[in-house]
Design a protein around this motif. Structure first.
Motif, PDB file in Angstrom:
ATOM      1  N   ALA A  23     -12.007  66.826 -26.924  1.00  0.00           N
ATOM      2  CA  ALA A  23     -13.465  66.949 -27.043  1.00  0.00           C
ATOM      3  C   ALA A  23     -14.042  67.656 -25.818  1.00  0.00           C
ATOM      4  O   ALA A  23     -14.963  68.483 -25.944  1.00  0.00           O
ATOM      5  CB  ALA A  23     -14.093  65.573 -27.200  1.00  0.00           C
ATOM      6  N   LEU A  24     -13.513  67.354 -24.631  1.00  0.00           N
ATOM      7  CA  LEU A  24     -13.963  68.031 -23.416  1.00  0.00           C
ATOM      8  C   LEU A  24     -13.581  69.512 -23.436  1.00  0.00           C
ATOM      9  O   LEU A  24     -14.387  70.381 -23.074  1.00  0.00           O
ATOM     10  CB  LEU A  24     -13.346  67.362 -22.193  1.00  0.00           C
ATOM     11  CG  LEU A  24     -13.741  65.908 -21.920  1.00  0.00           C
ATOM     12  CD1 LEU A  24     -12.908  65.339 -20.778  1.00  0.00           C
ATOM     13  CD2 LEU A  24     -15.225  65.793 -21.610  1.00  0.00           C
ATOM     14  N   ASP A  38     -18.970  78.080 -22.893  1.00  0.00           N
ATOM     15  CA  ASP A  38     -18.610  79.435 -22.467  1.00  0.00           C
ATOM     16  C   ASP A  38     -19.289  80.500 -23.329  1.00  0.00           C
ATOM     17  O   ASP A  38     -19.367  81.662 -22.923  1.00  0.00           O
ATOM     18  CB  ASP A  38     -17.091  79.631 -22.517  1.00  0.00           C
ATOM     19  CG  ASP A  38     -16.408  79.072 -21.287  1.00  0.00           C
ATOM     20  OD1 ASP A  38     -17.115  78.765 -20.304  1.00  0.00           O
ATOM     21  OD2 ASP A  38     -15.168  78.928 -21.302  1.00  0.00           O
ATOM     22  N   ARG A  39     -19.757  80.145 -24.508  1.00  0.00           N
ATOM     23  CA  ARG A  39     -20.467  81.122 -25.326  1.00  0.00           C
ATOM     24  C   ARG A  39     -21.944  80.741 -25.518  1.00  0.00           C
ATOM     25  O   ARG A  39     -22.613  81.216 -26.426  1.00  0.00           O
ATOM     26  CB  ARG A  39     -19.782  81.324 -26.678  1.00  0.00           C
ATOM     27  CG  ARG A  39     -19.749  80.107 -27.607  1.00  0.00           C
ATOM     28  CD  ARG A  39     -19.188  80.531 -28.969  1.00  0.00           C
ATOM     29  NE  ARG A  39     -19.137  79.454 -29.942  1.00  0.00           N
ATOM     30  CZ  ARG A  39     -20.174  79.061 -30.674  1.00  0.00           C
ATOM     31  NH1 ARG A  39     -21.348  79.632 -30.511  1.00  0.00           N
ATOM     32  NH2 ARG A  39     -20.025  78.097 -31.564  1.00  0.00           N
ATOM     33  N   ARG A  83      -8.960  68.220 -15.911  1.00  0.00           N
ATOM     34  CA  ARG A  83      -9.735  68.333 -14.674  1.00  0.00           C
ATOM     35  C   ARG A  83      -8.880  68.873 -13.534  1.00  0.00           C
ATOM     36  O   ARG A  83      -9.335  69.701 -12.745  1.00  0.00           O
ATOM     37  CB  ARG A  83     -10.324  66.972 -14.297  1.00  0.00           C
ATOM     38  CG  ARG A  83     -11.380  66.475 -15.266  1.00  0.00           C
ATOM     39  CD  ARG A  83     -12.348  65.504 -14.629  1.00  0.00           C
ATOM     40  NE  ARG A  83     -11.704  64.504 -13.788  1.00  0.00           N
ATOM     41  CZ  ARG A  83     -12.376  63.541 -13.154  1.00  0.00           C
ATOM     42  NH1 ARG A  83     -13.694  63.475 -13.274  1.00  0.00           N
ATOM     43  NH2 ARG A  83     -11.753  62.654 -12.428  1.00  0.00           N
ATOM     44  N   ARG A  84      -7.631  68.409 -13.459  1.00  0.00           N
ATOM     45  CA  ARG A  84      -6.765  68.850 -12.360  1.00  0.00           C
ATOM     46  C   ARG A  84      -6.386  70.321 -12.468  1.00  0.00           C
ATOM     47  O   ARG A  84      -6.295  71.021 -11.458  1.00  0.00           O
ATOM     48  CB  ARG A  84      -5.496  67.989 -12.308  1.00  0.00           C
ATOM     49  CG  ARG A  84      -5.694  66.612 -11.722  1.00  0.00           C
ATOM     50  CD  ARG A  84      -4.384  66.025 -11.254  1.00  0.00           C
ATOM     51  NE  ARG A  84      -3.431  65.890 -12.345  1.00  0.00           N
ATOM     52  CZ  ARG A  84      -3.188  64.764 -13.004  1.00  0.00           C
ATOM     53  NH1 ARG A  84      -3.835  63.671 -12.670  1.00  0.00           N
ATOM     54  NH2 ARG A  84      -2.297  64.718 -13.970  1.00  0.00           N
ATOM     55  N   ASN A  85      -6.140  70.805 -13.710  1.00  0.00           N
ATOM     56  CA  ASN A  85      -5.663  72.192 -13.850  1.00  0.00           C
ATOM     57  C   ASN A  85      -6.790  73.217 -13.931  1.00  0.00           C
ATOM     58  O   ASN A  85      -6.544  74.403 -14.128  1.00  0.00           O
ATOM     59  CB  ASN A  85      -4.721  72.334 -15.050  1.00  0.00           C
ATOM     60  CG  ASN A  85      -5.419  72.106 -16.395  1.00  0.00           C
ATOM     61  OD1 ASN A  85      -6.634  72.172 -16.507  1.00  0.00           O
ATOM     62  ND2 ASN A  85      -4.626  71.832 -17.424  1.00  0.00           N
ATOM     63  N   GLY A  86      -8.048  72.769 -13.807  1.00  0.00           N
ATOM     64  CA  GLY A  86      -9.174  73.699 -13.765  1.00  0.00           C
ATOM     65  C   GLY A  86      -9.695  74.144 -15.110  1.00  0.00           C
ATOM     66  O   GLY A  86     -10.590  74.995 -15.171  1.00  0.00           O
ATOM     67  N   THR A  87      -9.186  73.557 -16.207  1.00  0.00           N
ATOM     68  CA  THR A  87      -9.649  73.952 -17.538  1.00  0.00           C
ATOM     69  C   THR A  87     -11.153  73.747 -17.702  1.00  0.00           C
ATOM     70  O   THR A  87     -11.830  74.518 -18.383  1.00  0.00           O
ATOM     71  CB  THR A  87      -8.901  73.146 -18.622  1.00  0.00           C
ATOM     72  OG1 THR A  87      -7.507  73.442 -18.544  1.00  0.00           O
ATOM     73  CG2 THR A  87      -9.413  73.485 -20.020  1.00  0.00           C
ATOM     74  N   PRO A  96     -23.238  82.005 -12.077  1.00  0.00           N
ATOM     75  CA  PRO A  96     -21.874  82.155 -11.590  1.00  0.00           C
ATOM     76  C   PRO A  96     -21.108  83.153 -12.439  1.00  0.00           C
ATOM     77  O   PRO A  96     -21.417  83.363 -13.604  1.00  0.00           O
ATOM     78  CB  PRO A  96     -21.291  80.744 -11.759  1.00  0.00           C
ATOM     79  CG  PRO A  96     -22.070  80.152 -12.878  1.00  0.00           C
ATOM     80  CD  PRO A  96     -23.475  80.723 -12.741  1.00  0.00           C
ATOM     81  N   GLU A  97     -20.103  83.783 -11.816  1.00  0.00           N
ATOM     82  CA  GLU A  97     -19.250  84.681 -12.576  1.00  0.00           C
ATOM     83  C   GLU A  97     -18.451  83.870 -13.574  1.00  0.00           C
ATOM     84  O   GLU A  97     -18.004  82.773 -13.299  1.00  0.00           O
ATOM     85  CB  GLU A  97     -18.301  85.426 -11.636  1.00  0.00           C
ATOM     86  CG  GLU A  97     -19.012  86.417 -10.723  1.00  0.00           C
ATOM     87  CD  GLU A  97     -18.027  87.224  -9.906  1.00  0.00           C
ATOM     88  OE1 GLU A  97     -16.810  87.070 -10.136  1.00  0.00           O
ATOM     89  OE2 GLU A  97     -18.464  87.995  -9.048  1.00  0.00           O
ATOM     90  N   ARG A  98     -18.267  84.445 -14.755  1.00  0.00           N
ATOM     91  CA  ARG A  98     -17.509  83.756 -15.785  1.00  0.00           C
ATOM     92  C   ARG A  98     -16.411  84.655 -16.320  1.00  0.00           C
ATOM     93  O   ARG A  98     -16.539  85.861 -16.341  1.00  0.00           O
ATOM     94  CB  ARG A  98     -18.405  83.362 -16.973  1.00  0.00           C
ATOM     95  CG  ARG A  98     -19.547  82.446 -16.651  1.00  0.00           C
ATOM     96  CD  ARG A  98     -20.204  82.042 -17.949  1.00  0.00           C
ATOM     97  NE  ARG A  98     -21.507  81.437 -17.759  1.00  0.00           N
ATOM     98  CZ  ARG A  98     -22.317  81.112 -18.752  1.00  0.00           C
ATOM     99  NH1 ARG A  98     -21.956  81.344 -19.988  1.00  0.00           N
ATOM    100  NH2 ARG A  98     -23.486  80.558 -18.515  1.00  0.00           N
ATOM    101  N   LYS A  99     -15.369  84.006 -16.798  1.00  0.00           N
ATOM    102  CA  LYS A  99     -14.368  84.740 -17.539  1.00  0.00           C
ATOM    103  C   LYS A  99     -14.926  85.042 -18.927  1.00  0.00           C
ATOM    104  O   LYS A  99     -15.779  84.308 -19.430  1.00  0.00           O
ATOM    105  CB  LYS A  99     -13.089  83.910 -17.664  1.00  0.00           C
ATOM    106  CG  LYS A  99     -12.440  83.592 -16.328  1.00  0.00           C
ATOM    107  CD  LYS A  99     -11.207  82.734 -16.541  1.00  0.00           C
ATOM    108  CE  LYS A  99     -10.554  82.396 -15.207  1.00  0.00           C
ATOM    109  NZ  LYS A  99      -9.358  81.534 -15.391  1.00  0.00           N
TER     110      LYS A  99
END
Length: 246
Positions: free
Chosen positions: A115-116, A124-125, A152-156, A231-234
């Motif tokens: 869900a997160l 993101d959109r 949270r740890r891997n930056g997703t 902020p810059e986004r992918k």
């Protein structure tokens, strides 16, 4: 010349002050009556006079809202895709949509991590906004994949604020204090779910209290935010309108 340049530089950020995605738990632990209370509770909270005033506090910078429901890692369903709430007619239409929404069969599992992840892709959109917040309601701990801690740890989930609204299960309490499982579930959300500046957990003492808890949470989230550079986004990945369990 400098004034014109600054105006052009900040123009995109003036379109929206907050992109707020609301994620509603519809896993197997949520009964039909509790589902109704959750949907009607959100609609009621959005119609509260103080919440309306906060939504429309800055007419030139409206709030963008999106709503989805979730259960297992394989089920997320969009109820309302991104819409800028620019007037009370648009807000009334959203509240009516929530009130008329029909439940579909969903898996039993509680895929909080998924869900997160879905909420992050949804944000993101979102329209360009000063701030982005994901608000996740839940009445239990994750028992599916992925684990919220790993995300949270891997930056997703990087770049968004995540708040929680936990729904306590026990029906009674002593001395006016919240039931014990409210403290346990709040601690779980504090440790594994919420993130970002001023992130917080709100508590509903049962689904009967959902509207009140949602009202309190929205009032905190809708406080006027300072204008800042985006902020810059992918580049956002494509997100389907609904992902449903078969």
């Amino acid at each position: 010349m400098l004034t014109v340049a600054l105006s052009l530089a900040t123009a995109p950020a003036q379109a929206c002050r907050l992109a707020l995605a609301l994620a509603l738990d519809v896993s197997g632990s949520v009964s039909a009556e509790e589902y109704r209370l959750q949907m009607s509770g959100l609609a009621t909270a959005l119609g509260d006079p103080d919440v309306e005033a906060a939504l429309f506090a800055i007419p030139d910078a409206p709030v963008a809202l999106a709503v989805y429901e979730w259960s297992s890692s394989r089920y997320q369903r969009v109820i309302q895709d991104w819409t800028l709430i620019e007037d009370r007619t648009m807000l009334r239409d959203l509240r009516a949509r929530l009130s008329d929404w029909s439940r579909q069969k969903a898996p039993e599992a509680t895929g909080l991590g998924a869900a997160l992840e879905y909420g992050k892709a949804l944000l993101d959109r979102a329209p360009p906004c000063w701030n982005r917040t994901l608000d996740v309601s839940g009445d239990g701990k994750n028992n599916d994949w992925p684990d919220p801690r790993v995300l949270r740890r891997n930056g997703t989930l990087f770049g968004i604020r995540i708040n929680g609204l936990v729904v306590a299960r026990d029906s009674g309490s002593e001395g006016g204090q919240p039931p014990l499982d409210a403290a346990e579930l709040s601690a779980y959300f504090q440790a594994r779910v919420i993130q970002g500046p001023d992130a917080f957990v709100e508590v509903a003492l049962g689904f009967e209290d959902y509207a009140n808890a949602m009202r309190r949470k929205l009032l905190r989230e809708l406080k006027a935010q300072p204008i800042g550079a985006l902020p810059e986004r992918k580049p956002p990945r494509l997100l389907p309108a609904a992902v449903e369990f078969q």
